[in-house]
Design an enzyme around this catalytic site. Structure first.
Site, PDB file in Angstrom:
ATOM      1  N   ASP A  19       2.597   5.380 -28.950  1.00 52.83           N
ATOM      2  CA  ASP A  19       2.908   4.796 -30.103  1.00 52.83           C
ATOM      3  C   ASP A  19       1.787   4.866 -30.951  1.00 52.83           C
ATOM      4  OD1 ASP A  19       4.309   3.069 -31.712  1.00 52.83           O
ATOM      5  OD2 ASP A  19       3.242   1.222 -31.029  1.00 52.83           O
ATOM      6  N   SER A  20       1.955   4.259 -32.080  1.00 49.82           N
ATOM      7  CA  SER A  20       1.015   4.330 -33.077  1.00 49.82           C
ATOM      8  C   SER A  20      -0.084   3.245 -32.715  1.00 49.82           C
ATOM      9  CB  SER A  20       1.445   3.982 -34.428  1.00 49.82           C
ATOM     10  OG  SER A  20       2.254   2.844 -34.402  1.00 49.82           O
ATOM     11  N   CYS A  46       7.332   5.256 -30.389  1.00 50.02           N
ATOM     12  CA  CYS A  46       7.318   4.918 -31.843  1.00 50.02           C
ATOM     13  C   CYS A  46       8.440   5.415 -32.801  1.00 50.02           C
ATOM     14  CB  CYS A  46       5.822   5.368 -32.614  1.00 50.02           C
ATOM     15  SG  CYS A  46       5.642   5.034 -33.906  1.00 50.02           S
ATOM     16  N   ASN A  47       9.041   4.468 -33.397  1.00 49.19           N
ATOM     17  CA  ASN A  47      10.319   4.928 -34.190  1.00 49.19           C
ATOM     18  C   ASN A  47      10.088   5.748 -35.285  1.00 49.19           C
ATOM     19  OD1 ASN A  47      13.196   3.509 -33.509  1.00 49.19           O
ATOM     20  ND2 ASN A  47      11.412   2.231 -32.731  1.00 49.19           N
ATOM     21  N   GLU A  87       2.330  -8.830 -35.562  1.00 45.34           N
ATOM     22  CA  GLU A  87       1.061  -8.361 -34.988  1.00 45.34           C
ATOM     23  C   GLU A  87       0.154  -9.773 -35.219  1.00 45.34           C
ATOM     24  OE1 GLU A  87      -0.845  -5.087 -36.359  1.00 45.34           O
ATOM     25  OE2 GLU A  87       0.871  -3.704 -35.458  1.00 45.34           O
ATOM     26  N   CYS A 132      12.077  -0.296 -34.937  1.00 46.42           N
ATOM     27  CA  CYS A 132      10.531  -0.392 -34.891  1.00 46.42           C
ATOM     28  C   CYS A 132      10.493  -1.052 -33.491  1.00 46.42           C
ATOM     29  CB  CYS A 132      10.359  -1.205 -35.994  1.00 46.42           C
ATOM     30  SG  CYS A 132       8.505  -1.440 -35.862  1.00 46.42           S
ATOM     31  N   HIS A 142       8.121  -3.288 -32.810  1.00 49.80           N
ATOM     32  CA  HIS A 142       7.580  -4.513 -33.042  1.00 49.80           C
ATOM     33  C   HIS A 142       8.721  -5.595 -32.880  1.00 49.80           C
ATOM     34  CE1 HIS A 142       3.960  -2.564 -33.819  1.00 49.80           C
ATOM     35  NE2 HIS A 142       3.405  -3.530 -34.402  1.00 49.80           N
TER      36      HIS A 142
END
Ligand code: DGL
Length: 261
Positions: free
Chosen positions: A7-8, A70-71, A149, A181, A183
């Protein structure tokens, strides 16, 4: 052989959580590109180059199958890299789309994600290909990942932001909302509150784990999660680690990726 996941940043640990629930015996190697997060405002060329470096790293560590959690990377890079990286590479889109269609009825279907994911049109195209004529309402929701976050998973500011973003989708009376996403699984509470129980939330992390189930053998005794980050974990790491469950992480290491691959 371990499963590689990337993922990022550390948000993709939401996908790891679903993968570990589905494959408790699999070792997982996770790369979070914390040095270069976010990907959601970057170009397809940049995200593809970053993804290629990470895949190369995971292969060198022995991963025999790789999931782009990661989308944004799934939308911008996975299709062009599949077939060129020498191991099976899975993105989030196809499984998310299948899960959405299973719930969608006549639609419409809503999709929320980063600016890059939504403007790529990857989810919209995959949904339309699978069900021509289906109405799709896609909305970039770039403020949601920073709120997550920050740990603002509910409360007035988050609820107002979610409501403002979702207004156009609610006007269209969406039946399903794809959380495109890493998150957003952490925002299910506030999303459900704003949308009401009649709108089904499609968690792309769970859909991905479910779709991988047929590819897996039940071979190993006990799976470990090893994490590699390209920069400091940052405060968000502690929050996602709680979401994963305590004692889940076997090791965390800081690494550099090779830009020459
Ligand atoms: N992991 C990204 C995604 O799922 C969100 C964070 C970012 O913009 O990098 O799209």
């Amino acid at each position: 052989m371990p499963l590689g996941v990337f993922d990022s940043g550390v948000g993709g640990l939401t996908v790891v959580r679903a993968l570990r629930a589905a494959f408790p015996r699999r070792d997982i190697l996770y790369v979070g590109d914390t040095a270069r997060v976010p990907y959601g405002n970057k170009s397809p060329e940049t995200v593809t180059a970053y993804s290629r470096e990470i895949i190369h790293f995971l292969k060198a560590k022995g991963a025999d199958r790789i999931v782009a959690a990661c989308n944004t990377a799934s939308a911008l890079a996975v299709r062009s890299l599949q077939g060129a990286v020498g191991v099976p590479l899975h993105g989030m889109i196809d499984s998310g789309v299948q899960a959405a269609l299973a719930e969608a009825g006549e639609g419409p279907v809503g999709v929320i994600g980063t600016a890059a994911t939504v403007s790529s049109g990857a989810y919209q195209e995959a949904l339309s290909r699978a069900r021509p004529g289906l109405k799709i309402v896609a909305q970039a929701t770039p403020l949601l990942a920073p709120l997550v976050e920050e740990g603002w998973l509910d409360g007035e500011v988050t609820e107002k932001t979610v409501r403002r973003y979702l207004e156009p989708l609610m006007r269209e009376k969406i039946r399903v909302l794809v959380l495109a996403c890493t998150h957003y699984p952490l925002l299910k509470g506030v999303l459900g509150k704003v949308l009401g129980s009649e709108v089904k939330l499609v968690d792309s992390s769970e859909a991905c784990a479910k779709s991988l189930q047929h590819t897996e053998d039940k071979i190993q005794e006990k799976g470990e999660l090893r994490i590699y980050l390209t920069d400091e974990p940052g405060p968000f790491f502690g929050r996602v680690e709680n979401f994963l469950g305590s004692g889940s992480v076997a090791s965390i290491q800081r690494v550099s990726l090779d830009p020459a691959v």
